[in-house]
Write a protein that holds these residues in place. Sequence first.
Motif: not given
Length: 161
Positions: A78, A81, A83-89, A158
Amino acid sequence: MTNIDTIISWLSDKLKNAGAFCLTAMMLITCVDVVGRFFNTPILGAVEFVGFFFTLTTAFALPYTHQMDAHIGVELVVTMLPQKHQELLRLITTLTSFLLFCLVTWRMTIYADTIHQSGEVSMTLKLPEYVIIYVVALCFLVFSLILIQDVLKLIKKSKSA
């Protein structure tokens, strides 16, 4: 912090204190039972008490542990990835956890009711087990409330980014 946040934090804190009490009681019962066995007078039902207190300690600690973000996590992949993908995950896993624990809370409540209606009790001391199951379900409900708080915070974060 809203009133609901304050109430949930207060509940989590009270559950944490109850967990500390159960952990202490578990330790005391074990120590007294071991000393009692040395003098050939063990505590009747010590294993049941310790089992109940262990269950309650774990359930009471869950909401506070999550609130403090103290769970152990392996985030090797994780962290690679963006930052945006981490927050989505994080949003997806928290929302999934919320839905799962809502389901678990609901089913545990039904199970406790079934055990209550059947009159099932513990083996040695004949204590009603449904009470423990209801308390664990309550702890999971508080945990679910903390999870939905996190989901709402993540959504708000977000949107502001």
